[in-house]
Design a protein around this motif. Structure first.
Motif, PDB file in Angstrom:
ATOM      1  N   MET A   1     -34.014 -50.189  24.406  1.00  0.00           N
ATOM      2  CA  MET A   1     -35.482 -50.783  24.717  1.00  0.00           C
ATOM      3  C   MET A   1     -36.334 -49.612  24.951  1.00  0.00           C
ATOM      4  N   LEU A   2     -35.871 -48.506  25.524  1.00  0.00           N
ATOM      5  CA  LEU A   2     -36.690 -47.216  26.047  1.00  0.00           C
ATOM      6  C   LEU A   2     -37.098 -46.656  24.777  1.00  0.00           C
ATOM      7  N   LEU A   3     -36.196 -46.612  23.706  1.00  0.00           N
ATOM      8  CA  LEU A   3     -36.594 -45.773  22.571  1.00  0.00           C
ATOM      9  C   LEU A   3     -37.574 -46.771  21.889  1.00  0.00           C
ATOM     10  N   ILE A   4     -37.767 -48.035  21.975  1.00  0.00           N
ATOM     11  CA  ILE A   4     -38.708 -48.883  21.299  1.00  0.00           C
ATOM     12  C   ILE A   4     -39.979 -48.736  22.096  1.00  0.00           C
ATOM     13  N   THR A   5     -40.158 -48.670  23.325  1.00  0.00           N
ATOM     14  CA  THR A   5     -41.071 -48.437  24.110  1.00  0.00           C
ATOM     15  C   THR A   5     -41.946 -46.796  23.753  1.00  0.00           C
ATOM     16  N   LEU A   6     -40.911 -45.810  23.808  1.00  0.00           N
ATOM     17  CA  LEU A   6     -41.341 -44.598  23.211  1.00  0.00           C
ATOM     18  C   LEU A   6     -41.871 -44.286  21.945  1.00  0.00           C
ATOM     19  N   GLN A   7     -41.313 -45.150  21.017  1.00  0.00           N
ATOM     20  CA  GLN A   7     -41.824 -44.977  19.886  1.00  0.00           C
ATOM     21  C   GLN A   7     -43.253 -45.712  19.607  1.00  0.00           C
ATOM     22  N   PHE A   8     -43.395 -46.856  20.269  1.00  0.00           N
ATOM     23  CA  PHE A   8     -44.723 -47.521  20.360  1.00  0.00           C
ATOM     24  C   PHE A   8     -45.840 -46.592  21.122  1.00  0.00           C
ATOM     25  N   GLU A   9     -45.536 -45.899  21.950  1.00  0.00           N
ATOM     26  CA  GLU A   9     -46.273 -45.095  22.573  1.00  0.00           C
ATOM     27  C   GLU A   9     -46.230 -43.398  22.047  1.00  0.00           C
ATOM     28  N   GLU A  10     -45.746 -43.482  20.871  1.00  0.00           N
ATOM     29  CA  GLU A  10     -45.452 -42.289  20.178  1.00  0.00           C
ATOM     30  C   GLU A  10     -45.050 -41.105  21.116  1.00  0.00           C
ATOM     31  N   LYS A  11     -44.040 -41.071  21.948  1.00  0.00           N
ATOM     32  CA  LYS A  11     -43.722 -40.087  23.033  1.00  0.00           C
ATOM     33  C   LYS A  11     -42.228 -39.947  22.960  1.00  0.00           C
ATOM     34  N   GLU A  12     -41.644 -40.572  21.775  1.00  0.00           N
ATOM     35  CA  GLU A  12     -39.960 -40.317  21.648  1.00  0.00           C
ATOM     36  C   GLU A  12     -39.616 -38.798  21.682  1.00  0.00           C
ATOM     37  N   TYR A  13     -40.661 -37.890  21.070  1.00  0.00           N
ATOM     38  CA  TYR A  13     -40.244 -36.635  20.947  1.00  0.00           C
ATOM     39  C   TYR A  13     -40.033 -35.930  22.121  1.00  0.00           C
ATOM     40  N   VAL A  14     -40.319 -36.271  23.346  1.00  0.00           N
ATOM     41  CA  VAL A  14     -40.086 -35.589  24.543  1.00  0.00           C
ATOM     42  C   VAL A  14     -38.524 -35.796  24.839  1.00  0.00           C
ATOM     43  N   LEU A  15     -37.793 -36.656  24.232  1.00  0.00           N
ATOM     44  CA  LEU A  15     -36.265 -36.659  24.398  1.00  0.00           C
ATOM     45  C   LEU A  15     -35.673 -35.696  23.354  1.00  0.00           C
ATOM     46  N   GLU A  16     -36.236 -35.274  22.203  1.00  0.00           N
ATOM     47  CA  GLU A  16     -35.691 -34.337  21.390  1.00  0.00           C
ATOM     48  C   GLU A  16     -36.284 -33.101  21.464  1.00  0.00           C
ATOM     49  N   LYS A  17     -37.314 -32.784  22.130  1.00  0.00           N
ATOM     50  CA  LYS A  17     -37.878 -31.478  22.055  1.00  0.00           C
ATOM     51  C   LYS A  17     -37.929 -31.037  23.557  1.00  0.00           C
TER      52      LYS A  17
END
Length: 180
Positions: free
Chosen positions: A1-17
């Motif tokens: 669920m978190l990843l879906i929210t972050l992808q929607f907001e285009e912020k998932e990069y903060v988990l990887e960078k």
């Protein structure tokens, strides 16, 4: 669920960078803007992550950036892929249709093992899946199993499901011996 929210907001990069500090005096305007954006996004993601945690985990991770939080959580709680695969395979091959269970619900139960194995890129062909499903059936299906093995044509998983539903409807009203 978190990843879906972050992808929607285009912020998932903060988990990887990882968010690395920069020297604000020597940084270029573009570098400074990128850092500030990353910092703001990381703060928002951190709040979302903390909001989904237990109070104990919130206290532990309150000073972590999302990258460090994610890395630490993965190390502590993420199952090693081969461990998860092993557990699914064991459950799949040892699963047996319960006495009185409807064949359709048993097939759905067995499919719940096949799907994750495919997602884990486990290489097994449809014939093996069919053999495991046939093995999971009670003794009252022995004639059906023998007919499947004697059949010269290849049977797909969906064809097997259809054949089993037909065979199950033919068994309605007949006494099914207990496996105990």
């Amino acid at each position: 669920m978190l990843l879906i929210t972050l992808q929607f907001e285009e912020k998932e990069y903060v988990l990887e960078k990882e968010l690395n500090e920069i020297d604000k005096i020597t940084a270029t305007p573009e570098g400074l803007a990128e850092y500030m954006t990353h910092c703001n996004d990381a703060t928002k993601v951190s709040c979302i992550m903390l909001a989904t945690m237990t109070p104990e985990l919130q206290r532990f991770y309150k000073d972590y950036w999302p990258y460090e939080m994610n890395k630490d959580l993965m190390e502590k709680y993420h199952k090693v892929p081969h461990q998860g695969r092993y557990e699914i395979v064991i459950s799949f091959i040892t699963s047996k249709m319960k006495d009185g269970e409807i064949v359709t619900s048993h097939l759905q139960h067995m499919q719940q093992y096949v799907d994750p194995l495919l997602k884990l890129n486990v290489n097994f062909n449809e014939e093996l899946a069919i053999d495991i499903i046939l093995h999971s059936l009670p003794r009252c299906y022995d004639q059906f199993i023998m007919t499947c093995h004697l059949n010269k044509e290849e049977t797909t998983l969906s064809q097997l499901q259809s054949l089993l539903r037909t065979a199950d409807s033919g068994m309605k009203g007949k006494s099914i011996p207990s496996l105990i």
